[in-house]
Scaffold this motif. Structure first.
Motif, PDB file in Angstrom:
ATOM      1  N   LEU A  35     -31.481  20.176 -10.099  1.00  0.00           N
ATOM      2  CA  LEU A  35     -30.592  19.009 -10.010  1.00  0.00           C
ATOM      3  C   LEU A  35     -31.208  17.820  -9.284  1.00  0.00           C
ATOM      4  O   LEU A  35     -30.564  16.786  -9.141  1.00  0.00           O
ATOM      5  CB  LEU A  35     -29.301  19.410  -9.276  1.00  0.00           C
ATOM      6  N   GLU A  36     -32.437  17.970  -8.822  1.00  0.00           N
ATOM      7  CA  GLU A  36     -33.049  16.959  -7.960  1.00  0.00           C
ATOM      8  C   GLU A  36     -33.047  15.552  -8.553  1.00  0.00           C
ATOM      9  O   GLU A  36     -32.787  14.576  -7.863  1.00  0.00           O
ATOM     10  CB  GLU A  36     -34.480  17.364  -7.621  1.00  0.00           C
ATOM     11  N   ASP A  37     -33.306  15.414  -9.832  1.00  0.00           N
ATOM     12  CA  ASP A  37     -33.364  14.080 -10.434  1.00  0.00           C
ATOM     13  C   ASP A  37     -32.069  13.696 -11.154  1.00  0.00           C
ATOM     14  O   ASP A  37     -32.044  12.772 -11.956  1.00  0.00           O
ATOM     15  CB  ASP A  37     -34.552  13.978 -11.384  1.00  0.00           C
ATOM     16  N   CYS A  38     -30.989  14.391 -10.844  1.00  0.00           N
ATOM     17  CA  CYS A  38     -29.677  14.060 -11.400  1.00  0.00           C
ATOM     18  C   CYS A  38     -28.865  13.313 -10.345  1.00  0.00           C
ATOM     19  O   CYS A  38     -28.902  13.679  -9.166  1.00  0.00           O
ATOM     20  CB  CYS A  38     -28.942  15.332 -11.832  1.00  0.00           C
ATOM     21  N   HIS A  39     -28.166  12.298 -10.766  1.00  0.00           N
ATOM     22  CA  HIS A  39     -27.460  11.430  -9.824  1.00  0.00           C
ATOM     23  C   HIS A  39     -26.009  11.259 -10.241  1.00  0.00           C
ATOM     24  O   HIS A  39     -25.639  11.506 -11.379  1.00  0.00           O
ATOM     25  CB  HIS A  39     -28.152  10.066  -9.753  1.00  0.00           C
ATOM     26  N   GLY A  40     -25.193  10.828  -9.292  1.00  0.00           N
ATOM     27  CA  GLY A  40     -23.797  10.551  -9.570  1.00  0.00           C
ATOM     28  C   GLY A  40     -22.860  11.503  -8.845  1.00  0.00           C
ATOM     29  O   GLY A  40     -23.281  12.475  -8.213  1.00  0.00           O
ATOM     30  N   GLN A  68     -24.762  21.288 -18.183  1.00  0.00           N
ATOM     31  CA  GLN A  68     -24.042  20.105 -18.675  1.00  0.00           C
ATOM     32  C   GLN A  68     -24.545  18.817 -18.031  1.00  0.00           C
ATOM     33  O   GLN A  68     -24.732  17.804 -18.710  1.00  0.00           O
ATOM     34  CB  GLN A  68     -22.543  20.259 -18.428  1.00  0.00           C
ATOM     35  N   ILE A  69     -24.758  18.848 -16.737  1.00  0.00           N
ATOM     36  CA  ILE A  69     -25.220  17.641 -16.039  1.00  0.00           C
ATOM     37  C   ILE A  69     -26.623  17.262 -16.481  1.00  0.00           C
ATOM     38  O   ILE A  69     -26.904  16.087 -16.751  1.00  0.00           O
ATOM     39  CB  ILE A  69     -25.130  17.828 -14.513  1.00  0.00           C
ATOM     40  N   VAL A  70     -27.521  18.244 -16.575  1.00  0.00           N
ATOM     41  CA  VAL A  70     -28.889  17.946 -16.999  1.00  0.00           C
ATOM     42  C   VAL A  70     -28.891  17.433 -18.440  1.00  0.00           C
ATOM     43  O   VAL A  70     -29.602  16.478 -18.774  1.00  0.00           O
ATOM     44  CB  VAL A  70     -29.811  19.175 -16.827  1.00  0.00           C
ATOM     45  N   THR A  71     -28.067  18.024 -19.301  1.00  0.00           N
ATOM     46  CA  THR A  71     -27.972  17.558 -20.688  1.00  0.00           C
ATOM     47  C   THR A  71     -27.494  16.115 -20.741  1.00  0.00           C
ATOM     48  O   THR A  71     -28.042  15.295 -21.477  1.00  0.00           O
ATOM     49  CB  THR A  71     -27.014  18.455 -21.495  1.00  0.00           C
ATOM     50  N   THR A  72     -26.491  15.796 -19.953  1.00  0.00           N
ATOM     51  CA  THR A  72     -25.935  14.441 -19.947  1.00  0.00           C
ATOM     52  C   THR A  72     -26.935  13.422 -19.425  1.00  0.00           C
ATOM     53  O   THR A  72     -27.052  12.319 -19.971  1.00  0.00           O
ATOM     54  CB  THR A  72     -24.659  14.404 -19.073  1.00  0.00           C
ATOM     55  N   LEU A  76     -30.852  17.818 -24.118  1.00  0.00           N
ATOM     56  CA  LEU A  76     -30.543  19.225 -24.334  1.00  0.00           C
ATOM     57  C   LEU A  76     -31.772  20.106 -24.136  1.00  0.00           C
ATOM     58  O   LEU A  76     -31.694  21.163 -23.500  1.00  0.00           O
ATOM     59  CB  LEU A  76     -29.967  19.423 -25.742  1.00  0.00           C
ATOM     60  N   ALA A  77     -32.904  19.674 -24.652  1.00  0.00           N
ATOM     61  CA  ALA A  77     -34.132  20.477 -24.528  1.00  0.00           C
ATOM     62  C   ALA A  77     -34.533  20.642 -23.063  1.00  0.00           C
ATOM     63  O   ALA A  77     -34.936  21.732 -22.635  1.00  0.00           O
ATOM     64  CB  ALA A  77     -35.259  19.831 -25.324  1.00  0.00           C
ATOM     65  N   GLN A  78     -34.416  19.572 -22.293  1.00  0.00           N
ATOM     66  CA  GLN A  78     -34.745  19.618 -20.869  1.00  0.00           C
ATOM     67  C   GLN A  78     -33.806  20.574 -20.123  1.00  0.00           C
ATOM     68  O   GLN A  78     -34.239  21.366 -19.289  1.00  0.00           O
ATOM     69  CB  GLN A  78     -34.647  18.210 -20.271  1.00  0.00           C
ATOM     70  N   ALA A  79     -32.526  20.505 -20.453  1.00  0.00           N
ATOM     71  CA  ALA A  79     -31.542  21.383 -19.813  1.00  0.00           C
ATOM     72  C   ALA A  79     -31.835  22.842 -20.140  1.00  0.00           C
ATOM     73  O   ALA A  79     -31.811  23.697 -19.253  1.00  0.00           O
ATOM     74  CB  ALA A  79     -30.133  21.006 -20.254  1.00  0.00           C
TER      75      ALA A  79
END
Length: 102
Positions: A35-40, A68-72, A76-79
């Motif tokens: 989750l390190e590079d996910c924000h919000g 779900q967060i990584v996909t958003t 999808l491939a990264q998630a």
């Protein structure tokens, strides 16, 4: 002093704090790294849930939300790649039968 007990007869309360199960901290760190590079706000809430989880099973159940967060925020491939990378970490703290039901 223990007046609360009258409302909960026969209810044993275990007030002792337990350390996390062996290996849970390592899995927790890996989930947080995903989750390190996910924000919000949703990402922050999920990080809080990862931090407060006490058992490996709780962390296992958070995978879908992480996906779900990584996909958003990425794709999808990264998630899928990130979630697949967690399986080996969970293999050290959960029974194989639980992980094989993916």
């Amino acid at each position: 002093m223990d007046s609360w007990k009258q409302w909960l007869p026969g209810y044993g309360v275990d007030w002792h704090l337990r350390p996390p199960e062996a290996g849970v901290e390592a899995v927790r760190r890996q989930l947080l790294a995903v989750l390190e590079d996910c924000h919000g706000t949703e990402s922050d809430r999920l990080r809080w849930r990862v931090h407060t989880a006490e058992r490996a099973q709780e962390l296992w159940l958070l995978r879908d939300q992480i996906f779900q967060i990584v996909t958003t925020q990425h794709c999808l491939a990264q998630a899928q790649e990130r979630i697949d990378g967690l399986l080996s970490a969970f293999g050290t703290v959960l029974p194989a039968s639980m992980i094989s039901r993916v």
